[in-house]
Design a protein around this motif. Sequence first.
Motif, PDB file in Angstrom:
ATOM      1  N   ARG A   6      -2.278  -2.574  -4.061  1.00  0.00           N
ATOM      2  CA  ARG A   6      -2.388  -2.318  -2.627  1.00  0.00           C
ATOM      3  C   ARG A   6      -3.111  -1.002  -2.392  1.00  0.00           C
ATOM      4  O   ARG A   6      -3.951  -0.896  -1.503  1.00  0.00           O
ATOM      5  CB  ARG A   6      -0.998  -2.233  -1.999  1.00  0.00           C
ATOM      6  CG  ARG A   6      -0.387  -3.560  -1.756  1.00  0.00           C
ATOM      7  CD  ARG A   6       0.972  -3.383  -1.113  1.00  0.00           C
ATOM      8  NE  ARG A   6       1.811  -4.471  -1.539  1.00  0.00           N
ATOM      9  CZ  ARG A   6       3.078  -4.360  -1.844  1.00  0.00           C
ATOM     10  NH1 ARG A   6       3.682  -3.187  -1.771  1.00  0.00           N
ATOM     11  NH2 ARG A   6       3.770  -5.402  -2.220  1.00  0.00           N
ATOM     12  N   GLN A   7      -2.768   0.005  -3.215  1.00  0.00           N
ATOM     13  CA  GLN A   7      -3.428   1.289  -3.041  1.00  0.00           C
ATOM     14  C   GLN A   7      -4.918   1.154  -3.350  1.00  0.00           C
ATOM     15  O   GLN A   7      -5.747   1.748  -2.676  1.00  0.00           O
ATOM     16  CB  GLN A   7      -2.749   2.349  -3.917  1.00  0.00           C
ATOM     17  CG  GLN A   7      -3.054   3.783  -3.554  1.00  0.00           C
ATOM     18  CD  GLN A   7      -2.670   4.140  -2.134  1.00  0.00           C
ATOM     19  OE1 GLN A   7      -3.352   3.780  -1.185  1.00  0.00           O
ATOM     20  NE2 GLN A   7      -1.571   4.839  -1.970  1.00  0.00           N
ATOM     21  N   ARG A   8      -5.259   0.326  -4.343  1.00  0.00           N
ATOM     22  CA  ARG A   8      -6.667   0.085  -4.641  1.00  0.00           C
ATOM     23  C   ARG A   8      -7.358  -0.577  -3.454  1.00  0.00           C
ATOM     24  O   ARG A   8      -8.485  -0.222  -3.101  1.00  0.00           O
ATOM     25  CB  ARG A   8      -6.806  -0.836  -5.853  1.00  0.00           C
ATOM     26  CG  ARG A   8      -6.557  -0.155  -7.162  1.00  0.00           C
ATOM     27  CD  ARG A   8      -6.344  -1.186  -8.256  1.00  0.00           C
ATOM     28  NE  ARG A   8      -5.746  -0.560  -9.415  1.00  0.00           N
ATOM     29  CZ  ARG A   8      -6.449   0.013 -10.379  1.00  0.00           C
ATOM     30  NH1 ARG A   8      -7.751   0.000 -10.337  1.00  0.00           N
ATOM     31  NH2 ARG A   8      -5.837   0.595 -11.381  1.00  0.00           N
ATOM     32  N   GLN A  50       0.283   7.376   1.911  1.00  0.00           N
ATOM     33  CA  GLN A  50       1.249   7.337   0.819  1.00  0.00           C
ATOM     34  C   GLN A  50       1.737   5.928   0.545  1.00  0.00           C
ATOM     35  O   GLN A  50       1.772   5.481  -0.582  1.00  0.00           O
ATOM     36  CB  GLN A  50       2.428   8.244   1.187  1.00  0.00           C
ATOM     37  CG  GLN A  50       3.549   8.194   0.185  1.00  0.00           C
ATOM     38  CD  GLN A  50       4.623   9.203   0.512  1.00  0.00           C
ATOM     39  OE1 GLN A  50       4.470  10.041   1.401  1.00  0.00           O
ATOM     40  NE2 GLN A  50       5.720   9.152  -0.187  1.00  0.00           N
ATOM     41  N   ASP A  51       2.107   5.216   1.603  1.00  0.00           N
ATOM     42  CA  ASP A  51       2.721   3.914   1.414  1.00  0.00           C
ATOM     43  C   ASP A  51       1.739   2.816   1.792  1.00  0.00           C
ATOM     44  O   ASP A  51       1.548   2.534   2.968  1.00  0.00           O
ATOM     45  CB  ASP A  51       3.982   3.817   2.280  1.00  0.00           C
ATOM     46  CG  ASP A  51       4.686   2.500   2.053  1.00  0.00           C
ATOM     47  OD1 ASP A  51       4.174   1.682   1.263  1.00  0.00           O
ATOM     48  OD2 ASP A  51       5.738   2.284   2.669  1.00  0.00           O
ATOM     49  N   PRO A  52       1.092   2.201   0.811  1.00  0.00           N
ATOM     50  CA  PRO A  52       0.044   1.231   1.145  1.00  0.00           C
ATOM     51  C   PRO A  52       0.581  -0.032   1.802  1.00  0.00           C
ATOM     52  O   PRO A  52      -0.156  -0.743   2.460  1.00  0.00           O
ATOM     53  CB  PRO A  52      -0.601   0.927  -0.202  1.00  0.00           C
ATOM     54  CG  PRO A  52       0.378   1.323  -1.226  1.00  0.00           C
ATOM     55  CD  PRO A  52       1.242   2.374  -0.625  1.00  0.00           C
ATOM     56  N   MET A  53       1.878  -0.320   1.638  1.00  0.00           N
ATOM     57  CA  MET A  53       2.400  -1.554   2.241  1.00  0.00           C
ATOM     58  C   MET A  53       2.423  -1.451   3.747  1.00  0.00           C
ATOM     59  O   MET A  53       2.113  -2.402   4.445  1.00  0.00           O
ATOM     60  CB  MET A  53       3.805  -1.853   1.713  1.00  0.00           C
ATOM     61  CG  MET A  53       4.311  -3.229   2.092  1.00  0.00           C
ATOM     62  SD  MET A  53       3.245  -4.553   1.462  1.00  0.00           S
ATOM     63  CE  MET A  53       3.607  -5.881   2.583  1.00  0.00           C
ATOM     64  N   THR A  67       2.122   9.273  -4.571  1.00  0.00           N
ATOM     65  CA  THR A  67       3.534   9.646  -4.565  1.00  0.00           C
ATOM     66  C   THR A  67       4.454   8.446  -4.707  1.00  0.00           C
ATOM     67  O   THR A  67       5.500   8.525  -5.349  1.00  0.00           O
ATOM     68  CB  THR A  67       3.862  10.404  -3.267  1.00  0.00           C
ATOM     69  OG1 THR A  67       2.894  11.439  -3.124  1.00  0.00           O
ATOM     70  CG2 THR A  67       5.227  11.020  -3.305  1.00  0.00           C
ATOM     71  N   ALA A  68       4.056   7.302  -4.104  1.00  0.00           N
ATOM     72  CA  ALA A  68       4.940   6.140  -4.139  1.00  0.00           C
ATOM     73  C   ALA A  68       4.754   5.316  -5.408  1.00  0.00           C
ATOM     74  O   ALA A  68       5.390   4.290  -5.575  1.00  0.00           O
ATOM     75  CB  ALA A  68       4.696   5.268  -2.905  1.00  0.00           C
TER      76      ALA A  68
END
Lengths: 332, 324
Positions: free
Chosen positions: A161-163, A98-101, A184-185
């Motif tokens: 980031r998600q990519r 969910q959170d790519p960071m 979701t984020a």
Amino acid sequence: MADVLNIENLHVSFDTYAGEVHAVRGVDLHIASGEVLAVVGESGCGKSVTAQTIMKLNPMPPARIKEGSITLDGIDIVDAGEKQMEDIRGRLVSMIFQDPMTCLNPTMKVGKQIVETIQNHQKLSREEAHKEAIRLLEMVQIPNAAQRAEEYPHQFSGGMRQRAMIAMALSCKPKLLIADEPTTALDVTIQAQIMQLMATLRKETGTAIILITHDLGVVANLADRVAVMYAGRVMEQGTVRDIFYHPAHPYTRALLRSLPTIDTDRGAQLVSIPGTPPDLYAPPEGCEFASRCSECMKLCRANRPPMYTAGEGHIASCWKLHPDYPGEKEGR
Amino acid sequence: MAETLIGLKDVCKYFHVGRGLTLKAVNNVTIDILGGETLGVVGESGCGKSTLGRTIMGIYRPTSGTITYRGKTLDMHSRSDRFAYAKKAQIIFQDPYASLDPRMTVGTIISEGMEIHGMYDAQKRRERVYELLETVGLNREHANRFPHEFSGGQRQRIGIARALAIEPEFIVCDEPISALDVSIQSQIINLLKELQERLSLTYMFIAHDLNIVKYISDRIAVMYLGNLVEVASSEEIYAHTLHPYSQALLAAVPIPDPDKEAQKRMRVLSGDVPSPINPPEGCNFAGRCSRACDICRQKTPQLREIRPNHWAACHFAGEEEAEG
């Protein structure tokens, strides 16, 4: 088509000081290659635990696989040791979160993180791996990929980031990609970009995807089949059309009705599901949904219903689908 | 026609972020909030919708511009003005876990506002707490418990009871349901609607879920990078979307219906929201807009009334209608 993943009767528990939490209680799932299976449910329904168990990411203890089998591409996951899992993760199955960071290493350049993943599984020189990393970043449509590969995660926006996460997850061409709430984020316009990207990649690479989400709109957009989970069990499973147009389980029906859509009349009251999900320290005897179900019968509180067939490839766990149930049959 | 309860005129809220740079979180927002209505505010993260809510509440002091309450201009630098205004305007926060003090009982949380404003005596206040708990669907026994004993949905109900305690006229709902599960969301939405009818409240409803905003709002304001780009009644804005950003935003919302979703022509907006620090010249949206031309990059479009009660800030809004 052969199944990439087969989960049978999976039980996962967590041993805590307050007692045993039965997070997953008898889940059966299977997914064919190239298919998108959406797992939907509320928080705490066991959807993430199921996914993490496939990759054995749950620390054990406290987590414990009590029962059941997981077969991934013919390999038994339940008995696999940590060494074997290291080889399986990334090569056969990978995951985006969910959170790519929090999933990217903030102290390492994005390109290097991808190179690291590639070199762990494939015998490539550093230059070749670097080229491959840039190709992957281009594949997920990151502009100026070569330059971006030399940047750190904090210089990327949430969508990028998600990519990058997706690029990393696909770097070793896994057979199965688990996407745990991938959008979701993100904001809706970025969510639309990522959904489009996932649809394209799946067509190009043929990777099977398990999409974990609570957003039924995302499910309608991407999924082929849907499994609805509640309190650690799969309540209903079927094709996306079965689930949205002929839901057989009262929980699925209530869930679909409780969502306002753009066409919902503003004067109408939203159908809400009263109460809250059951406590998984002491799961109820009968059907888990009985206490919130508007169609609950005496039988439901005492006995847990088995899976009944509601149509071809469409199953649901509700006593109202019993062949001898006298009333009207909803769904089919 | 309902009268204006809260009026905003050219309200700006800038933050200094060091090195002489300014972050323009809210920029020249002019809007009237009418008594008894629900004004929905939508936009992506970082567009300034929460900052706007907090500025209206007086949590932030506006950098420039005026806020009027029932026609009277509020002086946000005056303690007494702010105090009197705080009695009328309340807020419900997004995160029901962070917005309740974990060391206070639910009863204390709810009655604190009444105490501060010197409402009722101790006996009557306790009765009010019980009454409020029942209003929001909890029991009087819950008054002696602590927030950690409640689920997310129940905590949000406590937050609502706290906001209602001092009998406000206006409530800012800052994403009150986005932290909740789907099956719980509709419970809270129904509760908010019911309370509005019973207590004739005015809401400003901030959210990013457009389906829910459409359902609950009378009027909708779309924000992009600190500016209002479109304001209209919720039926109107969905039927005749004028601003290209609103169009993209609406198209991006996935519909929980596989057939409609398959038919939908995806117009995916490319790129990201630019930084609100030193935003681009001209129209903020020009960099991502498919219709942008030279004028957009030079001149900032103003909010204009293009159709009756339908305002949009785009140089080209309404042209299609004139042609067609």
